[in-house]
Write an enzyme that holds these catalytic residues in place. Structure first.
Site, mmCIF file in Angstrom:
data_model
loop_
_atom_site.group_PDB
_atom_site.id
_atom_site.type_symbol
_atom_site.label_atom_id
_atom_site.label_comp_id
_atom_site.label_asym_id
_atom_site.label_seq_id
_atom_site.Cartn_x
_atom_site.Cartn_y
_atom_site.Cartn_z
ATOM 1 N N ASP A 191 4.638 5.840 -5.657
ATOM 2 C CA ASP A 191 3.855 5.996 -6.883
ATOM 3 C C ASP A 191 4.650 5.534 -8.101
ATOM 4 O O ASP A 191 4.093 4.899 -9.009
ATOM 5 C CB ASP A 191 3.440 7.460 -7.046
ATOM 6 C CG ASP A 191 2.623 7.964 -5.871
ATOM 7 O OD1 ASP A 191 1.632 7.296 -5.523
ATOM 8 O OD2 ASP A 191 2.988 8.993 -5.281
ATOM 9 N N GLU A 201 0.386 1.813 5.459
ATOM 10 C CA GLU A 201 -0.981 1.670 4.990
ATOM 11 C C GLU A 201 -1.493 0.241 5.177
ATOM 12 O O GLU A 201 -2.664 0.034 5.514
ATOM 13 C CB GLU A 201 -1.054 2.095 3.520
ATOM 14 C CG GLU A 201 -0.766 3.571 3.326
ATOM 15 C CD GLU A 201 0.049 3.902 2.083
ATOM 16 O OE1 GLU A 201 0.622 5.010 2.042
ATOM 17 O OE2 GLU A 201 0.120 3.062 1.167
ATOM 18 N N GLU A 248 -4.535 3.237 -5.785
ATOM 19 C CA GLU A 248 -3.329 3.513 -5.007
ATOM 20 C C GLU A 248 -3.747 4.151 -3.687
ATOM 21 O O GLU A 248 -4.355 5.229 -3.657
ATOM 22 C CB GLU A 248 -2.391 4.448 -5.779
ATOM 23 C CG GLU A 248 -1.017 4.604 -5.160
ATOM 24 C CD GLU A 248 -0.154 3.345 -5.254
ATOM 25 O OE1 GLU A 248 0.867 3.292 -4.548
ATOM 26 O OE2 GLU A 248 -0.501 2.411 -6.025
#
Length: 502
Positions: A487, A334, A303
């Site tokens: 998450d 990201e 992750e």
């Protein structure tokens, strides 16, 4: 909406009378009336309700579910509070908006917060001044208690939560009673108290003091001076030495022999940005050696999280981290940073404008798997990427390695809608559809044009041995909490994924 429902009800009543009192009517006439009624019933349901029903039907258990999942190595306590109210309490006034790779002062903090709040983008930064950080953290933890007697004058509300990508993923997975979870990270007494009983923490992973991260949240439309947030999000900062040095990585890997996991989830590499360049490079190579010790028959999910150093990101891509993992989870910031760092497709794009273009995202995901994923000629294990952004998710997989991805991407979207609104199930009155109803699957290859059908919201396309599964997200109108959302999405997507034995 109620007027439409009444009309449909009257139509159903009229059709019933016709069937009862007019049996001599031609069957064709009754068929057309029935079709009209069914169409009316379908249109009477909102797009959101139709999507939720379709997801529920699509979310099925994998043929070989996980039984034991090991998660590491970043863990902390998240101190969640209003970013604007904290900065006001610190006497900081809005001014310049500027990105900072590392925060060295309160001035840097307010400029970076304003920069990302204006974009509505999530970010995470290291605060280098330990004394100043601890003063801010102490103020955040102590001030609300003095004002708790009067909610109207309280400057901000303090809440403590499980924090750190690894701990958050472990906590989310632990809600499934059929799973056993191992968590390795710097776990202090407060974090240990907050963890689910289903999470096992090795004794070697416990430490006397917790690591605290400050999570500055803001709501859509919230203003700070001339800065106005387009969407709800958060800005995270910390002075975290334990996670920054990946202190628990070796403990994590050594714990796997006894725990015998079916799946390993790894996160925390981004925390090393707070270290010196020399320390970071040395620790990265040690991390590569440790990850290499994990048996190759255990899938590894990495992750990612917010980063600022392109050289460091390039090292993670090229210096054997990507080839060692089977799966990656990341968001739009990201993904863009990744392609910029490695000179990938659309690297000239400086930032996203509104909802990230599906074709652009698809091109970058395709490039990652083609250039760094598993092929017959390349010694890489990377075969899966779970991309999540506010409006939609995409699961990209190399053919032949993963199954049940329709259920996985739908489950991830469902998790986004429930966690952001803090509801057990998706409340369609509290969410809205933000994803494009039409899009193209590529901006560089031979694109297909997709029109979204709410009754079949998971869309699939294929490109040179790589499959893409897309689904919209129902965005919470008034999110209760944004931190940890990515998450939770990745955890839920993994929960329903099936890795084929090789």
């Amino acid at each position: 909406m109620w007027q439409r429902s009444v009309c449909v009800g009257l139509l159903a009543l009229a059709l019933g009378y016709l069937c009862l009192l007019g049996p001599e009517l031609p069957h064709s006439a009754l068929w057309h009336l029935s079709a009209s009624l069914l169409g009316g019933l379908r249109r009477a349901r909102s797009l959101e309700a139709r999507m939720v029903a379709a997801w529920q039907a699509a979310i099925v258990q994998p043929g070989r579910p996980w039984a034991r999942v090991a998660v590491g190595v970043n863990a902390c306590v998240d101190v969640v509070l209003s970013g604007v109210k904290l900065l006001e309490a610190l006497g900081l006034e809005p001014g310049d908006r500027r990105n900072h790779a590392v925060l060295n002062s309160r001035q840097d903090l307010k400029e970076a917060f304003a920069h990302f709040m204006e974009k509505g983008a999530a970010a995470e930064r290291f605060f280098s001044d330990a004394e100043s950080f601890h003063h801010i953290a102490q103020m955040a933890s102590e001030y609300p208690g003095a004002q708790a007697w009067n909610a109207h004058t309280c400057l901000f509300i303090l809440q403590l939560y499980v924090g750190g990508n690894a701990a958050l993923i472990g906590q989310k997975l632990a809600t499934n009673p059929d799973l056993k979870i191992l968590l390795c990270g710097p776990v202090g007494p407060k974090l240990h108290e907050l963890l689910d009983d289903n999470v096992v923490v090795p004794a070697e992973s416990m430490q006397e003091r917790d690591e605290f991260h400050l999570i500055l949240e803001y709501q859509a439309g919230e203003e700070w001076g001339r800065v106005r947030a387009p969407t709800a999000n958060r800005f995270i900062f910390s002075h975290d030495q334990s996670n920054g040095a990946l202190n628990m990585l070796e403990v994590f890997v050594s714990s796997l022999d006894e725990f015998q996991p079916d799946l390993v989830v790894l996160s925390g590499l981004h925390m090393m940005e707070g270290q010196s360049k020399e320390m970071r490079q040395r620790r990265l190579m040690e991390a590569v050696a440790s990850i290499s010790d994990i048996p190759t028959d255990i899938p590894i999910h990495l992750e990612l999280a917010s980063m600022t150093d392109q050289d460091f990101m390039s090292n993670i891509i090229h210096q054997q981290v990507f080839p060692l993992v089977n799966s990656i989870g990341l968001n739009e910031q990201e993904l863009l940073f990744l392609t910029q760092s490695a000179s990938g497709p659309h690297a000239s794009l400086t930032s996203w404008s509104g909802v990230p273009d599906v074709g652009v995202v698809s091109d970058i995901l395709f490039w990652i798997l083609k250039e760094h994923g598993k092929t017959a000629e390349r010694a890489s294990d990377l075969t899966r990427i779970h991309f999540h952004t506010l409006a939609y998710h995409i699961l990209a997989t190399v053919d032949g390695y993963w199954g049940n991805q329709v259920a996985a991407v739908a489950a991830g979207a469902r998790a986004a809608g429930t966690q952001a609104c803090a509801t057990e199930t998706i409340d369609t009155s509290k969410v809205f559809l933000k994803a494009p109803l039409e899009f193209v699957t590529s901006q560089t290859g031979a694109p297909a044009k997709i029109s979204l059908n709410p009754d079949e919201p998971v869309v699939h396309w294929h490109r040179e041995g790589i499959s893409f599964h897309f689904t919209p997200v129902l965005v919470c109108k008034d999110p209760v909490r944004t931190v940890g959302l990515g998450d939770a999405i990745s955890a839920e997507g993994l929960l329903y994924s099936e890795a084929y034995p090789q």
